[in-house]
Design an enzyme around this catalytic site. Structure first.
Site, PDB file in Angstrom:
ATOM      1  N   GLY A  64       0.832  -1.199   0.000  1.00  0.00           N
ATOM      2  CA  GLY A  64       0.000   0.000   0.000  1.00  0.00           C
ATOM      3  C   GLY A  64       0.859   1.238   0.000  1.00  0.00           C
ATOM      4  N   GLY A  85       0.330   5.719   0.246  1.00  0.00           N
ATOM      5  CA  GLY A  85      -0.507   6.898   0.331  1.00  0.00           C
ATOM      6  C   GLY A  85       0.319   8.154   0.213  1.00  0.00           C
ATOM      7  N   GLY A  86      -0.293   9.285   0.563  1.00  0.00           N
ATOM      8  CA  GLY A  86       0.389  10.552   0.388  1.00  0.00           C
ATOM      9  C   GLY A  86       1.570  10.734   1.320  1.00  0.00           C
ATOM     10  CB  VAL A 107       1.392  -0.195   4.180  1.00  0.00           C
ATOM     11  CG1 VAL A 107       1.149  -1.457   5.001  1.00  0.00           C
ATOM     12  CG2 VAL A 107       0.834   1.011   4.907  1.00  0.00           C
ATOM     13  CE  LYS A 161       0.360   5.007   7.861  1.00  0.00           C
ATOM     14  NZ  LYS A 161      -0.951   5.360   8.449  1.00  0.00           N
ATOM     15  CG  ASP A 175     -11.032   9.028   7.456  1.00  0.00           C
ATOM     16  OD1 ASP A 175     -12.173   9.179   6.957  1.00  0.00           O
ATOM     17  OD2 ASP A 175     -10.040   8.728   6.792  1.00  0.00           O
TER      18      ASP A 175
END
Length: 823
Positions: free
Chosen positions: A20, A22-23, A27, A42, A136
């Protein structure tokens, strides 16, 4: 061969594989041999700034504080990797997330959903007691443990007592599950976490977010429904769950459950069938507002108070911005996705009758300016983001030190200043123009770019795809004056090559059309409309290397592809809507190509006669050596022999013909003929990728006499084939489904499309067996098919008007199934 494994330089952690991105972080799935377990690591991205570090440290603090809770992911370790990047070590959840389960067609029972909701409610109550708001809560942030236990993850945007405050007016919750008051700019509270939990449970039971719609072409209608529409109800079997979720998602925060614990208690009453208690619990006294977590100087000090008064109304003409597009790097598994909604302030205009078009251009003002080197106190990490461009980088673009003119269609070499900006100005004369901006440095500079229209930021980008340092595509540029502002993220200046293209947008032609491109800086732009019966994608055939890049109406990247030969881009999953595809050359030579539409899903329609068959292989019934009763089910073929199997359809239906080798010795084909010798369909290896099905035909027929012919394409050996000929009566497509009689005996559903009756977005087979879904036209042409294995969804939005047939069958096993329809 490189299998993607790497070492992170963490003691005792080996064989890391990226799962994974993200910004802010990546991960990895890795192994801890000393404990014989799989872990998730992470790791902060390669170039951490103060914003990313603050967010990461906040996540470590939050999860560390709460890691003893059984419904919150445990922190196993934290530290820095061998190359100095901070990391967080957690268990690896092999069950994926609840969102993964939903996308695989899973629907949760009331009992399952309430069990999950009770656990999450207890987890949120524990967080709130420590002064932490999650902010969230959604299915993607709930992982599933080995034994089915839910674990709340991603506290990366959590607010912690004593931490920095949120920039005014910026929403960090995912829009589908954001409470209405957040869309009006109010700060998050316990009540907004309760709302998100209710929305998450609603999604688990119904299969989709409460206010989602397949027909939205922008987020504006979704925001309006969240703020104004009642919570959709559903059949909860008389358990009272629907009423509990209505209260949890009440528009007025004061009307919701006062705490996550109170909501968990209501869910427990649902689960245990205590409907009498629910009747007393669901009504609420508006005078008793929900508890609010107010961050203080210590994580252990939490005050409970009424929600604060709403902030002052925003200015009626705030600065405008559009989110840019850059090739996405998010793959999944608990990576925090910060959804920054640049529509928040302008939503006040929608509620007051403002124009929807204004919403796409608006972003709220921040409280404080951002200086060149640091994110200001109070800005936190929730400044507007444009595909990885943060507030510090945007600040570098605010005051260009010098300006020069650039002519569209040219490539310009400029000196890029370090940590300061320069502006290149140009003008768009009329409508219907698309803008492409690309830059390439010499390796010594790291550019960030922003595209400004009459002083308002439209797009910003950093580290674009394909080896380009910046890549921005704006599909529908309004006329007027523009500034392309460029700044270097390094301290030292350096040279930069800048390309600016201004291109006329073309509608995707209905038939294949020849076009040409120049060098790598040339580009053509096609508008692709996605609606029932219209084009759903684009195909480019060329002998050279070509790149395709699709963006939406505000320039956000949605898809990309590159290569030579036949390059396809399927936009089926994105519709309905309008998208723009930028076709560019990857080389310096003149590029000749043919562009054509894709009509349906990931597969173009196949003719009833398989193109894989040589016409010489299709033998008509008058040339066969013998006739065989199809009821026998097995046919012995001599070398090169063809046999006829007569069949009488006593009524209209869908004829299934399946021929497969019984001993592996022969390669059979099949064809269907009318009694007077007209060829209707022929097939070889048409099983939709399912092993062992050598010839598969699903053909709508009327009552009458037919002949099925099968032969051995190998022509040099004898062997045995299994033959199935079956006539099925279609029924109207419904979400209920049924039970297959046997793996090869299908169910057939009619999908009728006409004016005012569009097809559903997709259909999915929900079953314990791997199935095969095929959509065939009234002439037997295969319009779409799944590949089996995991029961992937089958898109239907591209079906034109008429009657189509959805054929459901199994590969190896059969049994009961459901057909969830919609998203």
């Amino acid at each position: 061969m490189d299998d993607g494994r790497r070492e992170l330089g963490i003691d005792g952690v080996v064989d890391a594989q990226e799962v994974g991105r993200g910004g802010f972080a990546v991960v990895y799935r890795a192994q801890q041999p000393a404990f014989d377990r799989t872990v998730a690591v992470k790791v902060l991205d390669a170039r951490p700034d103060e914003t990313a570090l603050a967010r990461f440290q906040r996540e470590i603090r939050a999860m560390g504080t709460l890691s003893e809770h059984p419904a919150i992911a445990t922190v196993l370790d934290a530290g820095t990797t061998g190359d100095g990047r901070p990391y967080l070590l957690m268990p690896f959840f092999s069950g994926g997330s609840l969102q993964d389960a939903l996308e695989e067609g899973r629907r949760f029972t009331v009992e399952e959903a309430t069990r999950i909701g009770m656990a999450l409610g207890d987890a949120l109550e524990a967080a709130h007691a420590e002064g932490i708001l999650h902010r969230d809560v959604k299915p993607a942030n709930v992982m599933v443990g080995r034994y089915g236990d839910p674990r709340l993850v991603d506290f990366g945007i959590a607010r912690i007592a004593g931490g920095q405050q949120t920039t005014t007016g910026v929403v960090t919750a995912t829009l589908d599950h954001a409470a209405p008051e957040l869309l009006d700019g109010d700060p998050p509270t316990v009540a907004s976490d309760v709302y998100a939990l209710g929305s998450t449970i609603h999604t688990l039971v119904t299969g989709r977010p409460p206010f989602a719609s397949d027909t939205d072409q922008s987020v504006v209608p979704l925001i309006r429904r969240i703020v104004t529409d009642p919570v959709p109800t559903f059949d909860d079997g008389g358990t009272g769950l629907s009423a509990v979720l209505e209260r949890a998602m009440a528009k007025d925060p004061a009307a919701r459950f006062a705490s996550a614990a109170e909501m968990a208690a209501a869910l427990a009453a649902v689960r245990e069938g205590r409907s009498g208690e629910l009747a007393a619990a669901v009504p609420v006294d508006p005078a008793s507002p929900p508890e609010q977590v107010t961050p203080t100087s210590s994580a252990s000090e939490v005050t409970r108070s009424s929600p604060p008064p709403p902030p002052p109304s925003p200015p009626t003409s705030p600065p405008s911005s559009r989110q840019s597009g850059r090739d996405p790097r998010l793959l999944g598994l608990g990576v925090g996705l910060v959804v920054v909604i640049a529509l928040v302030t302008l939503f006040v205009l929608v509620r007051g009758g403002g124009d929807e078009g204004d919403l796409a251009d608006a972003t709220p003002e921040t409280d404080q300016p951002v200086d060149d080197d640091t994110v200001p106190e109070g800005a936190d990490d929730e400044v507007p983001f444009f595909d990885g461009v943060d507030g510090t980088e945007l600040a570098l673009l605010e005051s260009p030190g010098e300006r020069a003119e650039i002519q569209p269609g040219t490539v310009l070499e400029i000196g890029l200043p370090g940590r300061a900006s320069t502006a290149l100005t140009f003008t768009v004369e009329g409508p219907g123009q698309a803008i492409r901006v690309s830059t390439a440095g010499n390796g010594d500079v790291d550019p960030v770019a922003g595209l400004f229209h009459e002083g308002e930021l439209l797009l910003a980008d950093d580290d674009g795809s394909g080896g380009l340092d910046v890549l921005m595509d704006l599909p529908d540029a309004p006329p007027g004056a523009y500034e392309l502002r460029l700044a270097g993220l390094m301290d030292e200046p350096g040279p930069l090559s800048v390309s600016l293209q201004l291109v006329e947008v073309q509608d995707l032609p209905g038939e294949p059309t020849g076009e040409s491109l120049g060098d790598v800086h040339d580009v053509d732009v096609y508008r692709v409309a996605i609606q029932p019966g219209a084009a759903r994608g684009i195909r480019v055939d060329t002998g050279s290397e070509v790149t395709l890049r699709a963006v939406d109406e505000v320039g956000t990247f949605v898809d990309g592809n590159s290569g030579g030969g036949g390059i396809e881009m399927d936009l089926a999953a994105l519709g309905p809507g309008v998208f723009w595809v930028f076709v560019g050359s990857a080389g310096a030579e003149q590029l000749e190509y043919t562009v054509s539409p894709l009509a349906f899903g990931q597969q173009r329609p196949q003719p009833p006669v398989s193109s894989a068959l040589d016409p010489a292989d299709i033998i008509d019934p008058g040339s066969v050596s013998r006739t065989v009763d199809p009821a026998g089910g097995v046919v012995d073929l001599e070398e090169g022999e063809a046999v006829a199997l007569p069949f009488t359809a006593d009524q209209a239906g869908v004829l299934r013909v399946l021929v497969r080798s019984a001993d592996g010795a022969v390669d059979p084909m099949a064809s269907v003929w009318t009694a007077d010798g007209a060829l209707l369909a022929a097939s070889d290896d048409e099983g939709g990728g399912v092993a062992g099905q050598d010839a598969l035909i699903d053909l709508p027929v009327t009552a009458g006499e037919y002949v099925v012919v099968t032969s051995d394409l190998g022509a040099d050996v004898a062997g045995r084939v299994q033959v199935l000929v079956d006539l099925v009566q279609p029924v109207l497509l419904t979400p209920e489904g049924g039970q297959l009689r046997a793996p090869d005996l299908p169910d057939v559903y009619e999908v009728i499309v006409g004016p005012g009756n569009p097809p559903p977005a997709q259909v999915r087979l929900e079953a314990d067996f791997d199935g095969l879904l095929r959509v065939v036209a009234s002439d037997g042409a295969v319009l779409a098919t799944t590949d089996g294995g995991g029961n992937p969804p089958l898109p239907l939005l591209g079906l034109g008007e008429g009657v189509h047939f959805l054929v459901v069958s199994a590969v190896d096993d059969a049994g009961p199934y459901r057909l969830p329809i919609g998203r």
